[in-house]
Design an enzyme around this catalytic site. Structure first.
Site, mmCIF file in Angstrom:
data_model
loop_
_atom_site.group_PDB
_atom_site.id
_atom_site.type_symbol
_atom_site.label_atom_id
_atom_site.label_comp_id
_atom_site.label_asym_id
_atom_site.label_seq_id
_atom_site.Cartn_x
_atom_site.Cartn_y
_atom_site.Cartn_z
ATOM 1 C CB THR A 188 -0.786 0.015 1.105
ATOM 2 O OG1 THR A 188 -1.658 1.432 1.080
ATOM 3 C CG2 THR A 188 -0.300 -0.014 2.517
ATOM 4 C CG ASP A 222 -8.162 -1.406 -3.997
ATOM 5 O OD1 ASP A 222 -7.087 -1.338 -3.966
ATOM 6 O OD2 ASP A 222 -9.082 -0.835 -4.572
ATOM 7 C CG HIS A 260 -14.393 0.653 5.630
ATOM 8 N ND1 HIS A 260 -14.257 1.363 6.564
ATOM 9 C CD2 HIS A 260 -13.131 0.690 5.036
ATOM 10 C CE1 HIS A 260 -13.344 2.478 6.188
ATOM 11 N NE2 HIS A 260 -12.608 1.949 5.152
#
Ligand code: ITT
Length: 222
Positions: free
Chosen positions: A9, A73, A203
């Site tokens: 990332t 993602d 999330h």
């Protein structure tokens, strides 16, 4: 024992949140360094396809044989915009930014706060993909909420200052943005509450938990 996850990332906020999560289960996260231009992000309509394509490219840069490599993602999906920016979230954030998103939804207002939240409903989705040495595992997470009418707070990163998470019920599940729950930021954005509270709604946390349910962590049979 293989307890390091190499996370591909460029986003330090995502790296820090993943490190925080994995530390709770005794695992370490390190940034996977790859040469500039080595990873090409495909144009795709869903997060899974993007995550898998990036992970497959990352496998050419394993730090050692058998290394655990992860890509995650995420995207912000606004209901009134039919899910936009979704897979284009990075581009939209880099171009119009949080102020642009607020402006885009300016017309969605109501004197009734419940109606206002419904009109401005949005959710974060994350897909984490892990190479476990043999195969690719996927974990998925969602956080429901709504878009604030102005930028609020400067904690976190990305869209955090404009995202108000929906309250959680007794089981920690997201309610719809207009329903009161037992865990709440009381109308504050992620940018105004800080990482510890964000983690309860996140999330990202949900996607990583979903992933690790499929992967025996340190101390089990692996
Ligand atoms: P990598 O692909 O290099 O991991 P990125 O910043 O492009 O980094 P994503 O594609 O996952 O990460 O995220 C798309 C956009 O959504 C980007 O602008 C992020 O800052 C933002 N974003 C992702 N997760 C977020 C979160 O938990 N809170 C706020 N914004 C987030």
């Amino acid at each position: 024992m293989n307890s390091t996850v190499w996370f591909l990332t460029s986003n330090q906020g995502k790296l820090a949140e993943a490190a925080h999560h994995f530390a709770n289960i005794g695992m370490v996260v390190q940034a996977l360094e790859v040469p500039d231009g080595a990873i090409v992000e495909p144009q795709a309509s869903d997060l899974e396809t993007v995550a898998e394509a990036k992970l497959r490219q990352a496998l050419a840069h394993l730090p050692h044989e058998g290394a655990l490599v992860m890509v995650e993602d995420a995207g912000l999906f606004v209901e009134a915009l039919d899910g936009f920016p979704g897979v284009y979230s990075s581009y939209v954030h880099e171009t119009v930014g949080n102020q642009g998103m607020v402006r885009l939804l300016e017309h969605l207002q109501s004197d009734d706060p419940v109606m206002a939240k419904r009109l401005r409903a949005a959710s974060f989705h994350a897909v984490a993909a892990l190479w476990d040495g043999e195969r690719i595992l996927f974990g998925r997470g969602e956080c429901k909420g709504s878009i604030a009418s102005e930028i609020q707070g400067d904690a976190g990163f990305g869209y955090d200052p404009i995202f108000i998470p929906a309250d959680l019920d007794d089981d920690g599940e997201s309610l719809t943005p207009d329903v009161l729950g037992v865990v709440s930021t009381h109308g504050k954005t992620f940018g105004a509450v800080g990482v510890e509270l964000k983690h309860r709604f996140s999330h990202r946390r949900r996607a990583l938990e979903d992933l690790m349910r499929q992967f025996p962590p340190q101390g089990t049979e692996r």
